[in-house]
Design a protein around this motif. Sequence first.
Motif, short mmCIF file in Angstrom:
data_model
loop_
_atom_site.label_atom_id
_atom_site.label_comp_id
_atom_site.label_asym_id
_atom_site.label_seq_id
_atom_site.Cartn_x
_atom_site.Cartn_y
_atom_site.Cartn_z
N UNK A 183 2.92 10.67 -6.79
CA UNK A 183 3.91 11.05 -7.81
C UNK A 183 3.24 11.31 -9.16
N UNK A 184 2.19 10.56 -9.47
CA UNK A 184 1.46 10.80 -10.72
C UNK A 184 0.90 12.22 -10.76
N UNK A 185 0.38 12.68 -9.64
CA UNK A 185 -0.18 14.03 -9.57
C UNK A 185 0.94 15.06 -9.69
N UNK A 186 2.07 14.81 -9.02
CA UNK A 186 3.20 15.73 -9.11
C UNK A 186 3.66 15.85 -10.56
N UNK A 195 3.39 23.65 -11.47
CA UNK A 195 4.52 23.78 -10.54
C UNK A 195 5.80 23.63 -11.36
N UNK A 196 6.91 24.10 -10.80
CA UNK A 196 8.19 23.91 -11.48
C UNK A 196 8.96 22.79 -10.78
N UNK A 197 10.13 22.46 -11.30
CA UNK A 197 10.90 21.34 -10.77
C UNK A 197 11.28 21.55 -9.31
N UNK A 198 11.64 22.79 -8.96
CA UNK A 198 12.04 23.07 -7.58
C UNK A 198 10.88 22.84 -6.62
N UNK A 199 9.70 23.28 -7.05
CA UNK A 199 8.52 23.11 -6.18
C UNK A 199 8.13 21.63 -6.08
N UNK A 200 8.30 20.90 -7.17
CA UNK A 200 8.01 19.47 -7.14
C UNK A 200 8.91 18.76 -6.12
N UNK A 231 0.82 -1.21 0.00
CA UNK A 231 0.00 0.00 0.00
C UNK A 231 0.85 1.25 0.00
N UNK A 232 1.96 1.21 0.71
CA UNK A 232 2.88 2.36 0.74
C UNK A 232 3.40 2.65 -0.66
N UNK A 233 3.81 1.63 -1.38
CA UNK A 233 4.34 1.83 -2.74
C UNK A 233 3.26 2.37 -3.67
N UNK A 234 2.04 1.84 -3.55
CA UNK A 234 0.94 2.35 -4.39
C UNK A 234 0.65 3.81 -4.08
N UNK A 235 0.64 4.15 -2.80
CA UNK A 235 0.36 5.53 -2.39
C UNK A 235 1.43 6.48 -2.91
N UNK A 236 2.71 6.08 -2.81
CA UNK A 236 3.79 6.90 -3.36
C UNK A 236 3.59 7.15 -4.84
N UNK A 237 3.25 6.07 -5.55
CA UNK A 237 3.05 6.19 -7.00
C UNK A 237 1.87 7.09 -7.32
N UNK A 238 0.81 7.01 -6.53
CA UNK A 238 -0.38 7.84 -6.78
C UNK A 238 -0.08 9.32 -6.61
N UNK A 294 8.48 17.13 1.63
CA UNK A 294 7.55 17.30 2.76
C UNK A 294 6.56 16.14 2.88
N UNK A 295 6.74 15.09 2.08
CA UNK A 295 5.83 13.94 2.11
C UNK A 295 6.53 12.72 2.72
N UNK A 296 5.88 12.11 3.70
CA UNK A 296 6.32 10.83 4.24
C UNK A 296 5.21 9.83 4.02
N UNK A 297 5.53 8.69 3.38
CA UNK A 297 4.54 7.65 3.16
C UNK A 297 4.98 6.42 3.94
N UNK A 298 4.11 5.91 4.80
CA UNK A 298 4.51 4.85 5.71
C UNK A 298 3.30 4.03 6.14
N UNK A 299 3.59 2.82 6.67
CA UNK A 299 2.52 2.03 7.29
C UNK A 299 2.65 2.06 8.82
#
Length: 688
Positions: free
Chosen positions: A327-330, A339-344, A318-325, A350-355
């Motif tokens: 990242x798709x929006x980014x 957004x630009x590359x720096x903002x991305x 689930x963590x890997x799926x969430x990261x991918x989801x 600022x994102x932590x994805x964890x179980x």
Amino acid sequence: MSVTTRREENVGFVEIDNPPVNAINQAVRQGLLDAVRWAEKEMLDRVIVTGAGRAFAAGADAKEFDKAPVEPHLPDVMNAIDESFVPWVAAINGVALGGGAEIAMACRMRIMAPGAQIGLPEVTLGVIPGAGGTARLPRLVGLEKALDMITGGKPLRAEAALAAGLVHMVDENPVDAAFMVNTEELGCIVPTWEFNPPEADADVLAAARERVAAKMSDQIAPQRAIDVIEHGLSVPFHEALKTERAAFIELKGGEQARALRHIFFAERAAKAPDWLDAAPVPLEQVAVVGGGTMGAGIAYALLNAGLSVTLLETDADGVERAKANVEKIVEASLKRGMIDAARAEDHRARLTVTDDYGQANKATLAIEAAFESMEVKRDVFAKLEAVLPADAILASNTSYLDVNEIASCVADPSRVVGLHFFAPAHIMKLLEIVNADATGDVALATGFALAKKLRKVPVLAGVCDGFIGNRILARYREAADTVLMDGSTPWEIDDAMVDFGYAMGLYETQDLSGLDISHANRRRQDATRDPNRRYIPIADRLVEMGKLGRKTGAGWYRYPGGGGKVADPIVADLALEEAHFAGITRVDYSEGEIRSRLLHAMINEAADLLDEGIAQSARDIDLVTVFGYGFPRWRGGLMHYADTLGAKAIVAQLEEYEKEDPLVWKVSPLLRRCAETDTPLADAKPSA
């Protein structure tokens, strides 16, 4: 004073000062006209006009639109600036929109600050520029760009305005830059009204009409703007202004302009209620539970607002799926230039994805966006309560489930609030803030503070199945399914509502989201469904057949080869079959009858919501239907539209439908009161 003047050496400084956005009302118009005469009397070399605070001038004061015009009129002020022997320079320090942009265009020179914006968004209020915009802008930027700006209503940022030729310079301090402009250089710039108009390119005009017809087919103002611009190319400048002004006056008194003004003011008034004076919790660290489509969208919206996010999942997969989801929006935002590359990279940092729920132990707000199951919600809230600070706010993004029941599993239910986002959560502007029985003021205040930070439109809702929006949607679906069973096809129903102004019909929308989602919700309701209420099983039959919508290539429509939708005769046959099983003699509904049934069903349900206190006002229902459910903005929202019909007419029509089915068409008590007292729904109050 709304306009202040001062002199430094032989330069006049004029400042528009009408907080908060320097809207141009009668006092500002008079102040600007007086400033023209003052500058001429003083024999100044130039006048530099700017705005106090963060805005240059954000357009005419729309509150005056419903009143008779009062002198001096804005076109006369513009002409006085444009024709003055003292050249004016616009120092555009912030937004210059509508009349603000027209002031700038009447000046001899325009200098913008980086980050400032200039544009003519009048079509979004159902009118066209009324103080020379349709005549001056084509002379400055050319026909194609002017058509795009005026019919689209989108402003240009400083660099784009410079590239278009709309402004002469971009400078960190536009006032100082205007002061330093060489007097001889300024004197060589001719007034805008002396510019020659561009050629009336038939292909460019036709392309603009085609674009407007495709994107804004039901709206009057954009096409009217093209007519006025085209006319202005072939007549003297001041004659073009007369044509423009006449069209503006006519449009601002029309139904579309009134509806658009209504939703404009409703959106700006959407905020925490006056009685809510509690302070929200600090919003820096937020936890989001569930990294699916909705949870990832919420997480991205939070990141975009500058917050740090801990996105919680159930396991490593689930963590890997969430990261991918996320990242798709980014990546999509990068591709679209949002957004630009720096903002991305900043978002990712600022994102932590964890179980591990323990990693969210510093979050002051947690938003649960897990599977729509009461058992799952209870489990999530128990885990959050165990690790979060004791004063952290716990929010559920549930679409239908009882927030009171969710809150009952928490030791302190005053911490629990509903925050119903709409998919895609990082794009849709509506946020329903659900006030459960035990929800405390701090939790509510935090919901409104979050909405402000995310730049969303907040609407306070009470607890019921579906809250405001989904409850109206459920009645809309029920009415549509009944019409389908009794005499229509999905495509006839969809066409009727698209012709009304919806961007997409109900059945095509279901195909987009997936028929299995609404199917699961119906199964949730099976145990409590009123057995006396008609149940239409056609959608269940489609799910049994594996027709789940676009994702399976077929639902209410077929999608051959993954392309556009086509009518599916199997679905039409299903409706005939189910009607036969139910002993129903089908009728041939006209497009108008289809619309009437669906709209009256929604209006009646909305009136009940208001009467029960689930919705706080008709205005809130308008916001929900426009920003969450695709109701045409130019009709002002469901309840504003209802007021154009009148409560008496609505009740009379509902009473006719009530003869067919007294249960589903029972007239709302609030509607009856409004009809009896001749009260608009906009002023209606809940039962005592």
